[in-house]
Design an enzyme around this catalytic site. Structure first.
Site, mmCIF file in Angstrom:
data_model
loop_
_atom_site.group_PDB
_atom_site.id
_atom_site.type_symbol
_atom_site.label_atom_id
_atom_site.label_comp_id
_atom_site.label_asym_id
_atom_site.label_seq_id
_atom_site.Cartn_x
_atom_site.Cartn_y
_atom_site.Cartn_z
ATOM 1 N N HIS A 195 -1.834 -8.117 2.725
ATOM 2 C CA HIS A 195 -2.954 -7.821 3.610
ATOM 3 C C HIS A 195 -3.344 -6.387 3.289
ATOM 4 O O HIS A 195 -2.771 -5.443 3.846
ATOM 5 C CB HIS A 195 -2.559 -7.988 5.076
ATOM 6 C CG HIS A 195 -2.073 -9.364 5.408
ATOM 7 N ND1 HIS A 195 -2.905 -10.446 5.500
ATOM 8 C CD2 HIS A 195 -0.820 -9.832 5.648
ATOM 9 C CE1 HIS A 195 -2.197 -11.535 5.798
ATOM 10 N NE2 HIS A 195 -0.932 -11.176 5.884
ATOM 11 N N THR A 196 -4.289 -6.230 2.358
ATOM 12 C CA THR A 196 -4.615 -4.903 1.842
ATOM 13 C C THR A 196 -5.151 -3.960 2.909
ATOM 14 O O THR A 196 -4.902 -2.763 2.839
ATOM 15 C CB THR A 196 -5.613 -4.995 0.673
ATOM 16 O OG1 THR A 196 -6.789 -5.683 1.106
ATOM 17 C CG2 THR A 196 -5.002 -5.721 -0.510
ATOM 18 N N CYS A 197 -5.863 -4.475 3.888
ATOM 19 C CA CYS A 197 -6.395 -3.603 4.952
ATOM 20 C C CYS A 197 -5.283 -2.987 5.789
ATOM 21 O O CYS A 197 -5.481 -1.962 6.434
ATOM 22 C CB CYS A 197 -7.342 -4.377 5.858
ATOM 23 S SG CYS A 197 -8.862 -4.856 5.033
ATOM 24 N N PHE A 198 -4.122 -3.637 5.781
ATOM 25 C CA PHE A 198 -2.996 -3.172 6.594
ATOM 26 C C PHE A 198 -1.855 -2.621 5.751
ATOM 27 O O PHE A 198 -0.790 -2.323 6.277
ATOM 28 C CB PHE A 198 -2.482 -4.298 7.490
ATOM 29 C CG PHE A 198 -3.541 -4.843 8.403
ATOM 30 C CD1 PHE A 198 -3.956 -4.102 9.494
ATOM 31 C CD2 PHE A 198 -4.133 -6.060 8.142
ATOM 32 C CE1 PHE A 198 -4.943 -4.599 10.344
ATOM 33 C CE2 PHE A 198 -5.124 -6.562 8.979
ATOM 34 C CZ PHE A 198 -5.532 -5.828 10.069
#
Length: 111
Positions: free
Chosen positions: A91-94
Site C-alpha cells: 500500500h504505497t500511500c501508507f
C-alpha cells in the site's frame, strides 16, 4: 508481526543480501519511491502480516490477490488465492508491505 517474528528477521536478511538495484526496486514496490525521503517516511514504514483463511483458501484482509488469484466463477467477482502462490502486497500511500507468513527464508526471498 512483531520485530522478532521470523518473517521480519528473514525479510531484513533478504533485503540486505539484495544488490542495490533490487533494494531500490523493492523500496519502489513498497513506497512508490526508489530512495528514502530526506525527511524520512511519513507515514512510518510498516510490515503487516497477510492473514490467510486456510478453511476457505482465501486471504481475509484482501480479496484481490493480483496474479496469484483465480476467479471462483460465482459471478460475484470474488477471487481466491492459492496458499503456495500468495505474493506480498503493498500500500504505497501508507508505506506498508503486507507480507504473507512464509514458512522459510528461501520462500520469502523467492517471492
Amino acid at each position: 508481526y512483531h520485530e522478532t517474528s521470523e518473517q521480519i528477521i528473514w525479510f531484513w536478511k533478504c533485503f540486505k543480501n539484495f544488490n542495490l538495484k533490487n533494494q531500490k526496486l523493492l523500496l519502489r514496490f513498497i513506497t512508490g519511491l526508489n530512495k528514502i525521503p530526506m525527511d524520512g517516511f511519513n507515514p512510518t514504514f510498516t510490515i503487516t502480516k497477510l492473514i490467510y483463511d486456510e478453511d476457505n483458501n482465501n486471504t481475509i484482509n484482501d480479496n484481490y490477490s493480483g496474479a496469484a488469484a483465480e476467479d471462483t466463477g460465482n459471478g460475484g467477482g470474488e477471487r481466491r488465492t492459492n496458499r503456495q502462490t500468495c505474493l506480498p502486497r503493498s500500500h504505497t500511500c501508507f508505506n506498508q508491505l503486507v507480507l504473507p507468513p512464509y514458512d522459510s527464508y528461501e520462500e520469502l526471498c523467492e517471492k
